[in-house]
Structures are given as structure tokens and as C-alpha cells.
Design an enzyme around this catalytic site. Structure first.
Site, PDB file in Angstrom:
ATOM      1  CG  ASP A 172      -1.933  -1.064   1.259  1.00 21.33           C
ATOM      2  OD1 ASP A 172      -2.085  -1.757   0.249  1.00 21.33           O
ATOM      3  OD2 ASP A 172      -2.641  -1.205   2.282  1.00 21.33           O
ATOM      4  CG  ASP A 330     -11.385  -1.803  -0.520  1.00 22.58           C
ATOM      5  OD1 ASP A 330     -10.439  -2.584  -0.344  1.00 22.58           O
ATOM      6  OD2 ASP A 330     -11.346  -0.851  -1.322  1.00 22.58           O
TER       7      ASP A 330
HETATM    8  O1  1PR Z   1     -10.808   3.035  -5.083  1.00 21.97           O
HETATM    9  O2  1PR Z   1      -9.887   2.460  -7.315  1.00 21.97           O
HETATM   10  O3  1PR Z   1      -8.905   4.322  -5.994  1.00 21.97           O
HETATM   11  O4  1PR Z   1      -8.584   1.953  -5.326  1.00 21.97           O
HETATM   12  C1  1PR Z   1      -8.023   2.177  -4.073  1.00 21.97           C
HETATM   13  C2  1PR Z   1      -7.292   0.931  -3.657  1.00 21.97           C
HETATM   14  O5  1PR Z   1      -6.557   1.224  -2.482  1.00 21.97           O
HETATM   15  C3  1PR Z   1      -8.226  -0.222  -3.347  1.00 21.97           C
HETATM   16  O6  1PR Z   1      -7.664  -1.404  -3.875  1.00 21.97           O
HETATM   17  C4  1PR Z   1      -8.234  -0.301  -1.810  1.00 21.97           C
HETATM   18  O7  1PR Z   1      -8.287  -1.630  -1.376  1.00 21.97           O
HETATM   19  C5  1PR Z   1      -6.889   0.316  -1.463  1.00 21.97           C
HETATM   20  N1  1PR Z   1      -6.933   1.072  -0.194  1.00 21.97           N
HETATM   21  C6  1PR Z   1      -7.519   2.272  -0.017  1.00 21.97           C
HETATM   22  N2  1PR Z   1      -7.314   2.679   1.258  1.00 21.97           N
HETATM   23  C7  1PR Z   1      -6.613   1.730   1.868  1.00 21.97           C
HETATM   24  C8  1PR Z   1      -6.161   1.759   3.256  1.00 21.97           C
HETATM   25  O8  1PR Z   1      -5.568   0.800   3.761  1.00 21.97           O
HETATM   26  N3  1PR Z   1      -6.406   2.860   3.944  1.00 21.97           N
HETATM   27  N4  1PR Z   1      -5.690  -0.398   1.202  1.00 21.97           N
HETATM   28  C9  1PR Z   1      -6.367   0.713   0.962  1.00 21.97           C
HETATM   29  C10 1PR Z   1      -6.248  -1.563   1.178  1.00 21.97           C
HETATM   30  C11 1PR Z   1      -5.835  -3.664   1.883  1.00 21.97           C
HETATM   31  C12 1PR Z   1      -4.835  -4.532   1.338  1.00 21.97           C
HETATM   32  C13 1PR Z   1      -3.892  -4.980   2.406  1.00 21.97           C
HETATM   33  C14 1PR Z   1      -4.448  -6.296   2.869  1.00 21.97           C
HETATM   34  C15 1PR Z   1      -3.454  -7.172   3.524  1.00 21.97           C
HETATM   35  N5  1PR Z   1      -5.358  -2.311   1.835  1.00 21.97           N
HETATM   36  O9  1PR Z   1      -4.180  -3.951   0.316  1.00 21.97           O
HETATM   37  O10 1PR Z   1      -2.672  -5.019   1.814  1.00 21.97           O
HETATM   38  O11 1PR Z   1      -5.537  -6.038   3.742  1.00 21.97           O
HETATM   39  O12 1PR Z   1      -3.003  -6.610   4.701  1.00 21.97           O
HETATM   40  P1  1PR Z   1      -2.481  -7.529   5.896  1.00 21.97           P
HETATM   41  O13 1PR Z   1      -1.832  -8.715   5.294  1.00 21.97           O
HETATM   42  O14 1PR Z   1      -1.479  -6.672   6.609  1.00 21.97           O
HETATM   43  O15 1PR Z   1      -3.678  -7.852   6.741  1.00 21.97           O
HETATM   44  P2  1PR Z   1      -9.614   2.992  -5.957  1.00 21.97           P
END
Ligand code: 1PR
Length: 475
Positions: A172, A330
Site C-alpha cells: 500500500d 473493500d
Molecule cells: O478506489 O480504485 O482508488 O482503489 C483504491 C485501492 O486502495 C483499493 O484497492 C483499496 O483496497 C486500497 N486502499 C484504499 N485505502 C486503503 C487503506 O488501507 N487505507 N488499502 C487501501 C487496502 C488492503 C490490502 C492490504 C491487505 C493485507 N489495503 O491492500 O494489503 O488487507 O493486509 P495484511 O496482510 O497486513 O492484513 P480505488
């Protein structure tokens, strides 16, 4: 020309002017189309009605069928495929077929005759094995490069026989308070330290970490530009630079997500989501991942029942092929006492909710989990498959960063709902969590972030554990 040159062919669904075209006749559904007639045989789509996930995405084990200078020493090694159509081996093309793979039956992975070589897989995305095969294309002989490389030539690969389950490292990425692009990691999507300053957590530099995960054995690397929903990615050029620099040294597939949507900048210049995706592809991405925009597209599709053809998902899938389009979901659990309480698909929970609730539905969110939408993960997954998604990246906000394991109820629900591959994400904290998700669901891949960034569990430890547990992985 052909006599004096080797040809290197690879297949994407999009392009018919590749391995299929060398075949005769070309079978497409029930319509027979003649190819160039160079290689006898037929090409058809993998049959998803038998439960096979299509596209065939991932690392499959090569079965060598005849001695080949280009493929020497790669028996049983996994190489990277991404396609929905395949050429089938038969008595007619026996003399051409140099390697096959197994996916719901044998299909042709490589052909060779004289100095003509063609492969169905992507050597440039197949790590050391693929790079050695590419060297073979250039020199006509792999034996020298095999000796000089660190390819695990003598490893027992008896068990490698089909498509491996993938282990994916996710980064991320966003700018920190100083404006530097960093790899961050949230707890249930909150990526700021729990200190007064609320700094964005900094777990490393994107290019360096991606390179490390490649060396450590990641089957794919995913970048999520997590503030893409508010910062326009083409204005955020460092992200493109990250992709360019990463793809110079990382020879496994790269996915990039975040901010893929139509956009008008402050000067009134309009950019289509297709332009954004194209720029990502040109910078080295193999797949793009759409989050928020896919939710809006699915809501509209469910409401009208009409495929407009104008959404980012449909347009990118139409131009680049569905194997290049991932939809990132999500969802957040919403607990219920009865499945009748909502018009969405619910699950009976393995572990009841905080007030003893027996059921839940999984509400989709947009803008990085900030806004809940009136659509469930199940409904979304089915709709985006219809609209042209080739794969689903299935997060779970409740589990993100918790290290307590994947949400098996959710992964089961979604992987049984669709025929495209599903990547289980969020919650990995130990090697056993990977074996659990592969044993209890039909997910094609498992993605993790925190445990790899904090160096709690090496990628190879995950794979070794899976191998011992009887799950085929690329070692
Ligand atoms: O809506 O098209 O602009 O896409 C935004 C992208 O960014 C989406 O794929 C969304 O999942 C991601 N995203 C947005 N905000 C966050 C955040 O964390 N604040 N990350 C985010 C999502 C989830 C996974 C993470 C897993 C594994 N993060 O990417 O890596 O949950 O984590 P872990 O193994 O530590 O539990 P758009």
C-alpha cells in the site's frame, strides 16, 4: 525471414495474431475460423462450466514432451501464464509440441520445429526460469545459462504438476506527511501511527521492497496507490516512476491499483480511465486494479440490467482483455440476527458477531473504506465478472492488519460465486493462515502485506509450509 530467425511468441487473450494464428482450424465457440495453417490443431477456450477458473492465471508446471534446446532443464518448473484460450495437443501436431501443461487437461505450453520456437507463457514474467528461456531464444541454447544461473535445477519437482496457488506481496503506497512516497500499512485501513502526530506509518521504500519480495519468491507484486481516490494518479507521477523502476528488476507480474477512473484536472483537461490504465501499462504494470469505480459500475449494472460499455471496467477490459483487469473489493462485515433483515446475500458466520449475531452481510465500501455503499460483496463480485473483470482481489476491512487469519466465510462466499480467479487478502499473521484459506476455500491466491513488511514471516516459509501441507506452490 523465418528460416534465419527465431520467433518468440506469447499469448494474451486480446491478440489473436499469436499462437492461435499459427493453428488450423481456429475453434472459437462453435464457429470454426481458419488460422494461418502453420501448425495443425485446434484452439478453444478453457471450459469454465467444469468449475475451472478462467482466465488461467498463474504459475503452471511445464511437462517437457521432447528434447528442446530452449527448454533444457525446465521439466516441472512453474512458469507464468495468463490466457483464456489454449491450443490442444493432438496426433496432428505431435512433431511441434515441446511442452505441455495441465489445466483441466493437457494444453500446449510450447512448440518447436527447426529454429522456430513459440511459447504460450510469459518468460519475461517467469522469474529466473523465464529469463533463462529468453537467453535460450537469443543464443539457441540454454545449457550455458542454466549452469550459470541460480535456477533450482536439481530441486525435486516431482510434485509440480499443475497450476500452483499464488502467494502475493502487497504494498500500500502513499505520500507521508513530508511528501515522500512510502509503503504504509493500516489496521482496518487506518494507516496512521497512534501517536499525537498521527504520522503515516512508514514501512519502507516501494521499489526496494518490491525488489526484495521478488528475490524472496513472491509470485506477484501488487501496488495499491491508496490515496488514488482523491489524488489523480497522472498528477502523482512518482507512482509511475515506481512502476518503471520496479519493472526493470522484478520479473514476476505487477499489479497497480488506485485512482483508475475518469478525471478532469484543474485546467479542465479530461482524462479517461482508459488513459490512466494505459499509462500504468506503459510504465510496466501487467494488471490494473479498480476499486471505487467498479462499485459504482456494478451498482448501475444491477439497477438497470444494462451493460453500458462506458464504465472504466468495461472499457479497459475491452481494450486490454479481462485478464488485465482486477477488481479490488473493500467489504466490511455487517452483523445480523436474521438473513431476512437485508436484501443482500448473507453468510452464516463460523464465529458469531460481538452480540452473538449468527449472520453477516459484507457491505462494499469506496474511497479506501470511508463510505459504505448499498451493495454486498457477493452482488458486486457477480456483477463485475459479468462486466469484464478477470480477477477479484478480495480484501476485508475487519481483518486488515489484524494478523488473525483470512475471513474464510467471506473468501468461500466469493470464490464460490464467480468463475474468475479470486485473491484472498487481509488478516494473514502466520503460515497456518495460508494453508487454512487454501484448504477451506477454492481461492487461487493469498495476498499479505504486514507480515512481510515487518519481516515476521518470510515468503519462502509460507511456501515451504504450503508445500508440506500438500498445496502446490512455486518453489
Ligand atoms: O478506489 O480504485 O482508488 O482503489 C483504491 C485501492 O486502495 C483499493 O484497492 C483499496 O483496497 C486500497 N486502499 C484504499 N485505502 C486503503 C487503506 O488501507 N487505507 N488499502 C487501501 C487496502 C488492503 C490490502 C492490504 C491487505 C493485507 N489495503 O491492500 O494489503 O488487507 O493486509 P495484511 O496482510 O497486513 O492484513 P480505488
Amino acid at each position: 525471414m523465418l528460416k534465419s530467425q527465431r520467433i518468440y511468441l506469447k499469448q494474451r487473450d486480446l491478440s489473436s495474431l499469436e499462437l492461435e494464428l499459427l493453428q488450423r482450424p481456429w475453434t472459437y465457440s462453435i464457429k470454426l475460423v481458419k488460422g494461418l495453417g502453420v501448425i495443425p490443431g485446434a484452439v478453444g477456450r478453457f471450459d469454465s462450466s467444469t468449475g475451472l477458473r478462467v482466465p488461467h492465471i498463474g504459475w503452471n508446471a511445464l511437462q517437457i514432451q521432447k528434447s528442446s534446446a530452449i527448454l533444457e532443464g525446465v521439466q516441472g518448473h512453474h512458469v507464468y501464464f495468463v490466457h483464456s484460450y489454449r491450443a490442444m495437443p493432438s496426433n496432428d501436431n505431435n512433431e511441434w509440441v515441446s511442452a505441455t501443461c495441465n489445466y483441466g487437461g493437457g494444453f500446449i505450453a510450447a512448440v518447436e520445429k527447426g529454429n522456430v520456437h513459440a511459447v504460450q507463457f510469459h518468460p519475461e514474467k517467469s522469474s529466473n526460469v523465464g529469463l533463462d528461456i529468453l537467453k535460450g531464444f537469443l543464443t539457441g541454447n540454454r545449457s550455458d545459462s542454466v549452469k550459470s544461473s541460480d535456477l533450482a535445477e536439481n530441486q525435486p519437482l516431482k510434485h509440480a504438476s499443475t497450476l500452483a496457488k499464488r502467494v502475493i506481496a502487497c504494498l500500500d503506497v502513499r505520500a507521508n506527511n513530508k511528501g515522500d512516497l512510502v509503503v504504509t500499512k493500516g489496521d482496518q485501513y487506518d494507516v496512521r501511527e497512534h501517536s499525537e502526530e498521527r504520522e503515516v506509518r512508514n514501512l519502507g521504500k516501494p521499489v526496494e521492497l518490491a525488489g526484495q519480495y521478488y528475490k524472496d519468491g513472491a509470485d506477484e507484486v501488487t501496488f495499491l496507490n491508496i490515496t488514488g481516490f482523491r489524488d489523480f494518479p497522472l498528477g502523482d507521477l512518482p507512482m509511475l516512476e515506481v512502476l518503471r523502476r520496479t519493472s526493470e528488476n522484478v520479473f514476476v507480474p505487477l499489479t497497480i491499483g488506485g485512482g483508475i477512473r475518469d478525471f478532469t484536472d484543474k485546467d479542465g483537461r479530461y482524462y479517461s480511465s482508459l488513459e490512466v490504465a494505459s499509462e500504468y501499462f506503459r510504465s510496466g504494470a501487467d494488471k490494473i486494479s479498480i476499486g471505487s469505480d467498479a462499485v459504482y459500475a456494478a451498482e448501475e449494472y444491477i439497477k438497470t440490467g444494462v451493460k453500458m460499455g462506458t464504465t472504466s471496467l468495461e472499457q479497459i477490459s475491452y481494450v486490454y482483455g479481462n485478464q488485465a483487469v482486477v477488481v479490488s473489493i473493500d467489504p466490511r462485515r455487517v452483523y445480523l440476527n436474521s438473513p431476512k433483515d437485508v436484501p443482500f446475500k448473507t453468510v452464516e458466520l463460523t464465529h458469531p458477531g460481538p452480540k452473538g449475531e449468527k449472520y453477516a452481510w459484507y457491505q462494499c465500501t469506496v474511497n479506501g473504506g470511508r463510505e459504505g455503499r448499498p451493495i454486498g460483496a457477493y452482488e458486486l463480485a457477480k456483477a463485475v465478472e459479468d462486466l469484464g473483470a478477470g480477477e477479484i482481489l478480495l480484501n476485508c476491512i475487519d481483518c486488515d492488519g489484524q494478523g488473525q487469519g483470512f475471513d474464510i466465510d467471506l473468501v468461500k462466499l466469493i470464490s464460490e460465486a464467480v468463475n474468475i480467479p479470486v485473491i484472498a487478502s487481509s488478516g494473514a499473521g502466520a503460515v497456518e493462515h495460508f494453508s487454512a484459506v487454501f484448504k477451506q476455500t477454492s481461492t487461487s491466491a493469498a495476498l499479505a502485506a504486514g507480515i512481510f513488511h515487518r519481516r515476521e514471516v518470510p515468503i519462502m516459509a509460507v511456501k515451504e509450509h504450503l508445500r508440506i501441507q500438500g498445496t502446490e506452490v512455486r518453489i
